[in-house]
Design an enzyme around this catalytic site. Structure first.
Site, short mmCIF file in Angstrom:
data_model
loop_
_atom_site.label_atom_id
_atom_site.label_comp_id
_atom_site.label_asym_id
_atom_site.label_seq_id
_atom_site.Cartn_x
_atom_site.Cartn_y
_atom_site.Cartn_z
N ARG A 15 0.85 -1.33 0.00
CA ARG A 15 -0.31 0.15 0.00
C ARG A 15 0.69 1.27 -0.03
O ARG A 15 0.47 2.32 -0.61
CB ARG A 15 -1.08 0.07 1.36
N SER A 75 -7.79 5.57 0.75
CA SER A 75 -7.30 4.44 0.86
C SER A 75 -7.86 3.67 1.91
O SER A 75 -7.78 3.59 3.18
CB SER A 75 -5.61 4.62 0.93
N SER A 76 -8.90 2.60 1.56
CA SER A 76 -9.47 1.80 2.49
C SER A 76 -8.59 1.03 3.58
O SER A 76 -7.21 0.73 3.07
CB SER A 76 -10.52 0.77 1.80
N MET A 77 -8.95 0.63 4.84
CA MET A 77 -8.06 -0.08 5.57
C MET A 77 -7.89 -1.62 4.98
O MET A 77 -8.62 -2.20 4.37
CB MET A 77 -8.89 -0.31 7.05
#
Length: 377
Positions: A15, A75-77
């Site tokens: 990420r 940005s999603s977990m």
């Protein structure tokens, strides 16, 4: 949950490669600002932490390090991303359409798993889309990234085996179903806009043009921009500093912990959005520390305020005004939910019919949730 088939893609596309220089991690509702230039170690720590990270405010109109008014890209977990990938259940060679490119991280993971030629991603925001393209190219991935309205899908590459939606919707567009092969899967966050909570649903497309499936768990994705809930101002409903003359007063014994549960511990907020249409709510504490909930009608100027007595719940005070008695509707919804045994999100399902109607059901298709029958939000 990170399964074995996603371990190699995660190693190939971490990420951190897709996060901006300045970002706003979210922990327990609080967002801090982190700058890689100012504190690279802190930036790296947050990049590797399982939290959602806001990457844009106010549709790009915001500048500076302070948080803006409305989070508009993120940005999603990671744990949620891989939960949704599990629901997506991709197989080798599957062609995937992603709605909502964001940072480009999900498109990179899908490319690493399936090959970039099998991935198309759509992003409505020109600046966000261009940043994602740069990040993807720098990381060595080149899926097709389209700048456009994700609600329209991308028919040029249809049909797709899977559709992954990374922004919540209130209405599932027919384009997604029409562009998915029969037997294909659409995974998306869905909600009514009543509160912040929505839920992930896995829809399987049928030969007859329908799509149907169960919800799995609650989530808190921001909505696709054209389907955002209306923003309301209390002064439009209560113009003065005192209760209007026609205010209706009563007491309630409904526990605050159930109607205000934003953690996803119960599904009542999800259910209330189905049974109390055209309504949004907010909550907080008064200057005196009293927990309060406010409801606002979207089709008229109905409103309600509840001040909870946390030591003696039966003594909580209710004030209502306007054509609808919104709190009374919430109480009816709560009673229905309790009578059904307080079902969780996973016990509900959604069917999108061939003519575009959305039917929310409990247990199995056909057992429709009462007021959700005509629901087209």
């Amino acid at each position: 949950m990170l399964t074995a088939d996603w371990e190699a893609p995660l190693e190939a596309a971490p990420r951190r490669l897709f996060l901006p220089e300045v970002m706003w991690p979210s922990v327990e509702g609080e967002r801090v600002v982190v700058s890689r230039a100012d504190d690279p170690e802190e930036w790296q720590r947050w990049a590797e932490t399982d939290v959602p990270i806001v990457t844009q405010w106010d549709d790009g109109d915001h500048t500076g390090p302070e948080r803006g008014t409305l989070a508009s890209s993120s940005s999603s977990m990671p744990s949620l991303v891989f939960d949704m990938f599990t629901e997506l259940s991709v197989v080798d060679g599957a062609k995937v359409l992603e709605i909502g490119t964001g940072t480009g991280w999900c498109a990179a993971l899908l490319s690493a798993r399936l090959g970039a030629d099998n991935v198309v991603s759509i992003e409505v925001d020109t600046t966000v889309a261009e940043s994602a393209r740069r990040a993807l190219a720098a990381a060595g991935w080149n899926p097709e990234v389209v700048t456009g309205d994700g609600l329209l899908g991308w028919p040029e590459r249809a049909p797709y085996d899977r559709v992954l939606v990374t922004a919540a919707v209130q209405q599932v567009p027919r384009a997604w179903i029409e562009q998915t092969r029969p037997g294909g899967v659409i995974v998306l966050p869905w909600g009514t806009g009543y509160g912040r909570q929505n839920a992930v649903v896995r829809l399987v497309v049928g030969d007859d043009g329908t799509a149907s499936g169960h919800f799995s768990h609650p989530t808190w994705f921001m909505h696709i921009r054209s389907q955002r809930s209306a923003r309301v101002r209390q002064s439009d409903y209560i113009p003065g500093d005192t209760w209007p003359d026609d205010t209706r007063r009563s007491d309630t014994g409904v526990p605050a912990a159930e109607v205000l549960d934003e953690s996803g511990g119960t599904a009542f907020g999800f259910v209330a959005g189905l049974l109390v249409p055209e309504c949004v709510y907010t909550y907080g504490r008064s200057p005196q520390g009293t927990l309060a909930m406010w409801l606002y009608g979207l089709a008229d100027r109905s409103w309600a305020a509840v001040f909870f007595d946390e030591e003696n719940p039966s003594g909580s005070r209710v004030y209502q005004g306007g054509p609808r008695s919104l709190w009374d509707e919430v109480e009816v919804a709560h009673r229905w939910w309790a009578e059904q045994g307080r079902p969780g999100h996973e016990e509900f399902g959604l069917t999108v019919t061939a003519d575009g109607r959305q039917e929310v059901w409990l247990g199995e298709p056909g057992a429709l949730v009462p007021q959700a029958v005509p629901a087209i939000w």
